[in-house]
Design a protein around this motif. Structure first.
Motif, PDB file in Angstrom:
ATOM      1  N   TYR A 203      62.507  21.203 -97.439  1.00 55.94           N
ATOM      2  CA  TYR A 203      61.321  21.764 -98.091  1.00 55.94           C
ATOM      3  C   TYR A 203      60.474  22.376 -96.988  1.00 55.94           C
ATOM      4  O   TYR A 203      60.487  21.906 -95.847  1.00 55.94           O
ATOM      5  CB  TYR A 203      60.598  20.604 -98.777  1.00 55.94           C
ATOM      6  N   ALA A 204      59.747  23.451 -97.282  1.00 54.96           N
ATOM      7  CA  ALA A 204      58.813  24.026 -96.311  1.00 54.96           C
ATOM      8  C   ALA A 204      57.416  24.020 -96.902  1.00 54.96           C
ATOM      9  O   ALA A 204      57.206  24.454 -98.045  1.00 54.96           O
ATOM     10  CB  ALA A 204      59.217  25.443 -95.940  1.00 54.96           C
ATOM     11  N   HIS A 205      56.462  23.539 -96.122  1.00 57.37           N
ATOM     12  CA  HIS A 205      55.073  23.503 -96.558  1.00 57.37           C
ATOM     13  C   HIS A 205      54.520  24.922 -96.710  1.00 57.37           C
ATOM     14  O   HIS A 205      55.010  25.873 -96.084  1.00 57.37           O
ATOM     15  CB  HIS A 205      54.234  22.735 -95.545  1.00 57.37           C
ATOM     16  N   ALA A 206      53.515  25.068 -97.533  1.00 57.98           N
ATOM     17  CA  ALA A 206      52.798  26.337 -97.638  1.00 57.98           C
ATOM     18  C   ALA A 206      52.158  26.679 -96.297  1.00 57.98           C
ATOM     19  O   ALA A 206      51.887  25.788 -95.478  1.00 57.98           O
ATOM     20  CB  ALA A 206      51.729  26.254 -98.725  1.00 57.98           C
ATOM     21  N   ASN A 207      51.937  27.958 -96.062  1.00 58.60           N
ATOM     22  CA  ASN A 207      51.285  28.417 -94.838  1.00 58.60           C
ATOM     23  C   ASN A 207      49.783  28.546 -95.079  1.00 58.60           C
ATOM     24  O   ASN A 207      49.322  29.485 -95.736  1.00 58.60           O
ATOM     25  CB  ASN A 207      51.878  29.762 -94.410  1.00 58.60           C
ATOM     26  N   LYS A 208      49.021  27.623 -94.531  1.00 57.71           N
ATOM     27  CA  LYS A 208      47.569  27.628 -94.702  1.00 57.71           C
ATOM     28  C   LYS A 208      46.843  28.231 -93.504  1.00 57.71           C
ATOM     29  O   LYS A 208      45.624  28.184 -93.422  1.00 57.71           O
ATOM     30  CB  LYS A 208      47.081  26.198 -94.933  1.00 57.71           C
ATOM     31  N   SER A 209      47.609  28.806 -92.578  1.00 51.89           N
ATOM     32  CA  SER A 209      47.004  29.425 -91.394  1.00 51.89           C
ATOM     33  C   SER A 209      46.620  30.876 -91.695  1.00 51.89           C
ATOM     34  O   SER A 209      46.762  31.351 -92.822  1.00 51.89           O
ATOM     35  CB  SER A 209      47.992  29.389 -90.222  1.00 51.89           C
ATOM     36  N   ASP A 210      46.162  31.576 -90.673  1.00 46.06           N
ATOM     37  CA  ASP A 210      45.744  32.973 -90.834  1.00 46.06           C
ATOM     38  C   ASP A 210      46.812  33.969 -90.413  1.00 46.06           C
ATOM     39  O   ASP A 210      46.565  35.174 -90.421  1.00 46.06           O
ATOM     40  CB  ASP A 210      44.461  33.229 -90.014  1.00 46.06           C
ATOM     41  N   HIS A 211      47.985  33.470 -90.022  1.00 42.99           N
ATOM     42  CA  HIS A 211      49.037  34.355 -89.517  1.00 42.99           C
ATOM     43  C   HIS A 211      50.370  34.022 -90.188  1.00 42.99           C
ATOM     44  O   HIS A 211      50.588  32.886 -90.613  1.00 42.99           O
ATOM     45  CB  HIS A 211      49.177  34.202 -88.001  1.00 42.99           C
ATOM     46  N   PRO A 212      51.287  34.990 -90.283  1.00 42.69           N
ATOM     47  CA  PRO A 212      52.606  34.698 -90.852  1.00 42.69           C
ATOM     48  C   PRO A 212      53.335  33.626 -90.040  1.00 42.69           C
ATOM     49  O   PRO A 212      53.232  33.599 -88.812  1.00 42.69           O
ATOM     50  CB  PRO A 212      53.337  36.042 -90.764  1.00 42.69           C
ATOM     51  N   ARG A 213      54.025  32.750 -90.719  1.00 38.64           N
ATOM     52  CA  ARG A 213      54.927  31.816 -90.054  1.00 38.64           C
ATOM     53  C   ARG A 213      56.277  32.514 -89.956  1.00 38.64           C
ATOM     54  O   ARG A 213      56.938  32.774 -90.952  1.00 38.64           O
ATOM     55  CB  ARG A 213      55.049  30.523 -90.854  1.00 38.64           C
ATOM     56  N   ARG A 214      56.706  32.802 -88.721  1.00 38.23           N
ATOM     57  CA  ARG A 214      57.870  33.664 -88.485  1.00 38.23           C
ATOM     58  C   ARG A 214      59.045  32.834 -87.978  1.00 38.23           C
ATOM     59  O   ARG A 214      58.947  32.148 -86.973  1.00 38.23           O
ATOM     60  CB  ARG A 214      57.513  34.756 -87.478  1.00 38.23           C
ATOM     61  N   VAL A 215      60.166  32.930 -88.685  1.00 35.88           N
ATOM     62  CA  VAL A 215      61.341  32.103 -88.388  1.00 35.88           C
ATOM     63  C   VAL A 215      62.607  32.941 -88.488  1.00 35.88           C
ATOM     64  O   VAL A 215      62.732  33.796 -89.375  1.00 35.88           O
ATOM     65  CB  VAL A 215      61.426  30.915 -89.368  1.00 35.88           C
ATOM     66  N   LEU A 216      63.550  32.691 -87.579  1.00 33.33           N
ATOM     67  CA  LEU A 216      64.911  33.199 -87.718  1.00 33.33           C
ATOM     68  C   LEU A 216      65.812  32.039 -88.091  1.00 33.33           C
ATOM     69  O   LEU A 216      65.770  30.980 -87.451  1.00 33.33           O
ATOM     70  CB  LEU A 216      65.399  33.809 -86.403  1.00 33.33           C
ATOM     71  N   THR A 217      66.626  32.212 -89.131  1.00 32.68           N
ATOM     72  CA  THR A 217      67.661  31.237 -89.441  1.00 32.68           C
ATOM     73  C   THR A 217      69.031  31.875 -89.232  1.00 32.68           C
ATOM     74  O   THR A 217      69.215  33.070 -89.452  1.00 32.68           O
ATOM     75  CB  THR A 217      67.568  30.716 -90.894  1.00 32.68           C
ATOM     76  N   ILE A 218      69.968  31.056 -88.781  1.00 29.67           N
ATOM     77  CA  ILE A 218      71.363  31.479 -88.634  1.00 29.67           C
ATOM     78  C   ILE A 218      72.219  30.453 -89.361  1.00 29.67           C
ATOM     79  O   ILE A 218      72.116  29.255 -89.085  1.00 29.67           O
ATOM     80  CB  ILE A 218      71.793  31.578 -87.162  1.00 29.67           C
ATOM     81  N   VAL A 219      73.031  30.914 -90.295  1.00 27.80           N
ATOM     82  CA  VAL A 219      73.894  30.022 -91.066  1.00 27.80           C
ATOM     83  C   VAL A 219      75.317  30.133 -90.531  1.00 27.80           C
ATOM     84  O   VAL A 219      75.901  31.229 -90.494  1.00 27.80           O
ATOM     85  CB  VAL A 219      73.864  30.355 -92.567  1.00 27.80           C
ATOM     86  N   TYR A 220      75.855  28.997 -90.101  1.00 30.99           N
ATOM     87  CA  TYR A 220      77.216  28.908 -89.583  1.00 30.99           C
ATOM     88  C   TYR A 220      78.083  28.166 -90.598  1.00 30.99           C
ATOM     89  O   TYR A 220      77.674  27.145 -91.155  1.00 30.99           O
ATOM     90  CB  TYR A 220      77.243  28.141 -88.264  1.00 30.99           C
ATOM     91  N   MET A 221      79.292  28.680 -90.818  1.00 26.87           N
ATOM     92  CA  MET A 221      80.240  28.004 -91.703  1.00 26.87           C
ATOM     93  C   MET A 221      81.480  27.624 -90.899  1.00 26.87           C
ATOM     94  O   MET A 221      81.746  28.206 -89.832  1.00 26.87           O
ATOM     95  CB  MET A 221      80.615  28.911 -92.882  1.00 26.87           C
ATOM     96  N   PRO A 222      82.272  26.654 -91.376  1.00 31.07           N
ATOM     97  CA  PRO A 222      83.513  26.318 -90.679  1.00 31.07           C
ATOM     98  C   PRO A 222      84.420  27.545 -90.583  1.00 31.07           C
ATOM     99  O   PRO A 222      84.431  28.388 -91.481  1.00 31.07           O
ATOM    100  CB  PRO A 222      84.140  25.241 -91.565  1.00 31.07           C
ATOM    101  N   GLU A 223      85.169  27.640 -89.512  1.00 30.92           N
ATOM    102  CA  GLU A 223      86.026  28.810 -89.336  1.00 30.92           C
ATOM    103  C   GLU A 223      87.112  28.899 -90.401  1.00 30.92           C
ATOM    104  O   GLU A 223      87.674  29.976 -90.633  1.00 30.92           O
ATOM    105  CB  GLU A 223      86.662  28.823 -87.943  1.00 30.92           C
TER     106      GLU A 223
END
Length: 262
Positions: A203-223
């Motif tokens: 779960y990700a909390h809401a962003n209550k700050s004044d700036h975007p919360r910036r994230v990179l995700t990388i999804v890896y699967m078994p070969e």
């Protein structure tokens, strides 16, 4: 290459998530943050973008497969170092890229991201995918860090969750007679990231700050991940994959394999 401490591997196996601190250098974070800002600002040829007028935008502004529109992003999404870290937590001999995704949780009228399991959205029979979640800055429960249910990856695959009209996965497990432990917030310092199993409730909390919360995700699967034969995921739609086919090709490269001990 980065050698994962044994206690981190054991923690991941037991809990379905793990936090790795200070893996990325300041130079790497400065470069990646700049590349990510650039690719989020363009209309890419290959990325899928969220409509800014949609209700979903209040939950997440996202782009998928940024590596296909930015050579700078490709340096990090296809990074051998990051992929080998994921491989060390994987139960398979090697890992392929499934996709990357940039997630901006916007300030202002921000909404939390509901509890869900990543693997329920993916077009593969296997569930032991891993998501690497790398923020561009410090995150906590004020600006939208992740929260996990330890051990929830052992519940098996339940159902995917509509972020706009979510069901309550925690209530669903109670109906099954399961008493899950309480959620754990995982704040992160810049240069650190989490990895979580495809079945781990998060779960990700809401962003209550004044700036975007910036994230990179990388999804890896078994070969050796195989197509489930029925998914309508945009990355495999029209691919020609049949039920049980290996998910491979130019968009799904093997990024890390176990060392040859011979």
């Amino acid at each position: 290459m980065y050698q994962v401490p044994p206690e981190k591997l054991a923690f991941y196996e037991e809990n379905g998530f793990v936090q790795l601190e200070d893996v990325m250098s300041e130079k790497e974070m400065n470069e990646l943050s700049a590349y990510l800002d650039e690719v989020m600002a363009i209309e890419g040829e290959h990325t899928q973008t969220v409509d800014k007028d949609s209700d979903y935008f209040k939950i997440l502004n996202s782009k998928m497969n940024t590596w296909r529109d930015s050579a700078g992003m490709a340096l990090y999404v296809l990074s051998p170092k990051l992929a080998d870290i994921a491989r060390q937590f994987s139960s398979s001999s090697g890992v392929r890229l499934f996709h990357d995704q940039a997630f901006w949780k916007m300030p202002g009228d921000s909404k939390p991201t509901p509890w869900h399991q990543d693997a329920t959205y993916f077009p593969m029979n296997e569930s032991n995918v891993l998501t690497l979640w790398l923020p561009m800055h410090d995150v906590d429960d004020v600006n939208g860090c992740l929260s996990f249910i330890p051990g929830s990856h052992k519940e098996g695959k339940l159902t995917n969750v509509d972020f706009l009209h979510p069901i309550d996965l925690l209530e669903l497990t109670k109906e099954n007679g399961t008493d899950l432990r309480r959620p754990v917030n995982v704040p992160l310092k810049r240069g650190s990231f989490t990895l979580h199993h495809g079945l781990t409730f998060h779960y990700a909390h809401a962003n209550k700050s004044d700036h975007p919360r910036r994230v990179l995700t990388i999804v890896y699967m078994p070969e050796d991940a195989t197509f489930d034969g029925k998914s309508n995921h945009e990355l495999t739609r029209g691919s020609g994959f049949q039920d049980g086919d290996l998910i491979k090709g130019r968009l799904f490269p093997v990024l890390a394999s176990a060392p040859n001990e011979g």
